[in-house]
Design a protein around this motif. Structure first.
Motif, PDB file in Angstrom:
ATOM      1  N   ALA A 133       0.820  -1.457  -0.680  1.00  0.00           N
ATOM      2  CA  ALA A 133       0.075   0.165   0.155  1.00  0.00           C
ATOM      3  C   ALA A 133       0.768   1.170  -0.067  1.00  0.00           C
ATOM      4  O   ALA A 133       1.919   1.004   0.123  1.00  0.00           O
ATOM      5  CB  ALA A 133      -1.053   0.158   1.374  1.00  0.00           C
ATOM      6  N   ALA A 134       0.070   2.754  -0.744  1.00  0.00           N
ATOM      7  CA  ALA A 134       1.490   3.309  -0.553  1.00  0.00           C
ATOM      8  C   ALA A 134       1.264   4.131   0.559  1.00  0.00           C
ATOM      9  O   ALA A 134       2.047   4.509   0.654  1.00  0.00           O
ATOM     10  CB  ALA A 134       0.623   4.117  -1.612  1.00  0.00           C
ATOM     11  N   ASP A 135       0.311   4.410   1.681  1.00  0.00           N
ATOM     12  CA  ASP A 135       0.432   4.740   2.718  1.00  0.00           C
ATOM     13  C   ASP A 135      -0.641   4.646   3.259  1.00  0.00           C
ATOM     14  O   ASP A 135      -1.134   3.130   3.858  1.00  0.00           O
ATOM     15  CB  ASP A 135      -0.125   6.552   3.059  1.00  0.00           C
ATOM     16  CG  ASP A 135      -0.949   6.912   1.495  1.00  0.00           C
ATOM     17  OD1 ASP A 135      -2.040   6.037   1.997  1.00  0.00           O
ATOM     18  OD2 ASP A 135      -1.316   7.227   1.365  1.00  0.00           O
ATOM     19  N   THR A 136      -0.482   5.203   4.752  1.00  0.00           N
ATOM     20  CA  THR A 136      -1.566   4.083   5.782  1.00  0.00           C
ATOM     21  C   THR A 136      -3.485   4.290   5.410  1.00  0.00           C
ATOM     22  O   THR A 136      -3.747   3.284   5.974  1.00  0.00           O
ATOM     23  CB  THR A 136      -1.674   5.096   7.566  1.00  0.00           C
ATOM     24  OG1 THR A 136      -0.033   4.811   7.778  1.00  0.00           O
ATOM     25  CG2 THR A 136      -2.613   4.495   8.451  1.00  0.00           C
ATOM     26  N   GLN A 137      -3.213   5.654   5.012  1.00  0.00           N
ATOM     27  CA  GLN A 137      -5.072   5.551   4.758  1.00  0.00           C
ATOM     28  C   GLN A 137      -5.517   4.584   3.715  1.00  0.00           C
ATOM     29  O   GLN A 137      -7.075   4.281   3.570  1.00  0.00           O
ATOM     30  CB  GLN A 137      -5.102   6.993   4.383  1.00  0.00           C
ATOM     31  CG  GLN A 137      -4.553   8.499   4.929  1.00  0.00           C
ATOM     32  CD  GLN A 137      -5.493   8.393   6.044  1.00  0.00           C
ATOM     33  OE1 GLN A 137      -7.235   7.977   5.899  1.00  0.00           O
ATOM     34  NE2 GLN A 137      -5.523   8.506   7.178  1.00  0.00           N
ATOM     35  N   GLU A 138      -4.069   4.159   2.564  1.00  0.00           N
ATOM     36  CA  GLU A 138      -4.098   3.400   1.610  1.00  0.00           C
ATOM     37  C   GLU A 138      -5.300   2.249   2.387  1.00  0.00           C
ATOM     38  O   GLU A 138      -5.566   1.557   2.277  1.00  0.00           O
ATOM     39  CB  GLU A 138      -3.557   2.994   0.614  1.00  0.00           C
ATOM     40  CG  GLU A 138      -4.114   1.713  -0.231  1.00  0.00           C
ATOM     41  CD  GLU A 138      -3.208   2.218  -1.728  1.00  0.00           C
ATOM     42  OE1 GLU A 138      -2.921   0.435  -2.481  1.00  0.00           O
ATOM     43  OE2 GLU A 138      -2.331   2.373  -1.554  1.00  0.00           O
ATOM     44  N   ARG A 139      -3.627   1.781   3.803  1.00  0.00           N
ATOM     45  CA  ARG A 139      -3.667   0.720   4.781  1.00  0.00           C
ATOM     46  C   ARG A 139      -5.550   0.848   5.307  1.00  0.00           C
ATOM     47  O   ARG A 139      -5.669  -0.440   5.095  1.00  0.00           O
ATOM     48  CB  ARG A 139      -3.004   0.623   5.550  1.00  0.00           C
ATOM     49  CG  ARG A 139      -1.527   0.403   4.966  1.00  0.00           C
ATOM     50  CD  ARG A 139      -0.665  -0.026   5.527  1.00  0.00           C
ATOM     51  NE  ARG A 139       0.773  -0.029   4.813  1.00  0.00           N
ATOM     52  CZ  ARG A 139       1.421   0.550   4.289  1.00  0.00           C
ATOM     53  NH1 ARG A 139       1.611   2.105   5.090  1.00  0.00           N
ATOM     54  NH2 ARG A 139       2.496   0.370   3.669  1.00  0.00           N
ATOM     55  N   ARG A 141      -8.307   2.020   4.534  1.00  0.00           N
ATOM     56  CA  ARG A 141      -9.120   1.508   3.347  1.00  0.00           C
ATOM     57  C   ARG A 141      -8.971  -0.177   3.497  1.00  0.00           C
ATOM     58  O   ARG A 141     -10.489  -1.031   3.242  1.00  0.00           O
ATOM     59  CB  ARG A 141      -8.991   1.938   2.587  1.00  0.00           C
ATOM     60  CG  ARG A 141      -9.355   3.533   2.009  1.00  0.00           C
ATOM     61  CD  ARG A 141      -9.635   4.304   1.177  1.00  0.00           C
ATOM     62  NE  ARG A 141      -8.557   4.877   0.231  1.00  0.00           N
ATOM     63  CZ  ARG A 141      -7.333   5.307   0.097  1.00  0.00           C
ATOM     64  NH1 ARG A 141      -7.624   6.063   1.064  1.00  0.00           N
ATOM     65  NH2 ARG A 141      -6.182   5.330  -0.386  1.00  0.00           N
ATOM     66  N   ILE A 142      -7.826  -0.987   3.521  1.00  0.00           N
ATOM     67  CA  ILE A 142      -8.007  -1.789   2.477  1.00  0.00           C
ATOM     68  C   ILE A 142      -8.530  -2.775   3.860  1.00  0.00           C
ATOM     69  O   ILE A 142      -9.027  -3.016   4.328  1.00  0.00           O
ATOM     70  CB  ILE A 142      -6.297  -2.469   2.303  1.00  0.00           C
ATOM     71  CG1 ILE A 142      -6.048  -1.291   1.436  1.00  0.00           C
ATOM     72  CG2 ILE A 142      -6.299  -3.931   2.633  1.00  0.00           C
ATOM     73  CD1 ILE A 142      -4.619  -1.675   1.402  1.00  0.00           C
TER      74      ILE A 142
END
Length: 271
Positions: A133-139, A141-142
């Motif tokens: 993942a690109a960053d914490t926010q993407e993690r 969302r996952i």
């Protein structure tokens, strides 16, 4: 150390206390850190270098890089081998049981790779997605999507169990089992079985851990407070009772907590 917490999707707020991240640069002489019982279960993804967890003396294991840390009833000692970068999910005491068929009591005081808790390909795909993942926010969302999908399949939150734990939390852990049962002593064994199945601790054990958390926060945020005052504010019978519980769950006396390098991470979290 950079420790941050984040809220989950609104539909998950009854189950997930928070997401959290921890970033620590590599240090020439890393210090062991003492992880204290907090009554919660955590799923942790190690994104940086490996982390050692000492099992006794100088013996250690390398923690799984995608794992579930069950309820702990004693301090764990961990040590980074380099850069620390972690992303994790902190569950309420009753909630992880809704996402797995593995008895929660079997997960206590140990790390379990997530591939043993979910279908292997599902676990592998999840770990791959979190790592890349690109960053914490993407993690976030996952993980929101992962848990929301599982909620659609099946979810049962035991209302009696949840209300009992909510009472323990609001009382700072000081409520007795008898008071939780509101005089219905015949239901004690039923309640204890529910706790064993869904929490991994007995009501009494969880209450003691919650009460210690209350004392730790006072200890860290009001450093001039006397131990006697902290004991009574945290609903201990007396100072000796407080010190006994503190030693059991942390391995040190309350006065040794201040300035202890091994407790730097715990101090950061509780402050």
């Amino acid at each position: 150390m950079n420790y941050q917490t984040f809220q989950p999707h609104p539909d998950l707020e009854a189950l997930i206390k928070c997401y959290w991240t921890l970033e620590v640069p590599a240090e020439p002489a890393a210090t062991k850190q003492r992880i204290l019982p907090d009554g919660c279960i955590e799923m942790i993804f190690i994104l940086g270098d490996d982390v050692k967890r000492y099992t006794s003396g100088e013996e250690y294991i390398l923690q799984p890089r995608a794992m579930l840390l069950g309820q702990i009833s004693e301090p764990f000692f961990v040590e980074p081998t380099g850069v620390v970068s972690s992303f994790a999910i902190r569950f309420y005491p009753y909630s992880f049981a809704n996402f797995t068929t593995t008895p929660v009591k079997d997960l206590a005081n140990r790390e379990t790779p997530i591939r043993l808790l979910f279908e292997e390909k599902l676990a592998a795909d999840l770990e791959h997605a979190i790592v890349n993942a690109a960053d914490t926010q993407e993690r976030i969302r996952i993980m929101d999507d992962f848990f929301l999908q599982r909620l659609k399949e099946e979810i049962v939150i035991d209302s009696i169990l949840k209300s009992t734990i909510d009472t323990l939390l609001s009382a700072g852990g000081s409520a007795t089992t008898s008071s939780l049962l509101k005089g219905e002593v015949s239901k004690r064994r039923q309640l204890e079985r529910k706790f064993s199945k869904q929490v991994g601790l007995s009501p009494k054990q969880l209450g003691r851990i919650i009460r210690l958390q209350t004392a730790l926060k006072i200890l860290l945020n009001q450093p001039d407070e006397s131990l006697t005052s902290i004991a009574y504010e945290s609903q201990y019978y007396d100072q000796s009772h407080f010190i006994k519980d503190f030693r059991e769950f942390t391995g040190v006396n309350p006065k040794e907590f201040y300035g202890n390098d091994e407790l730097a991470l715990s101090s950061l979290i509780y402050t």
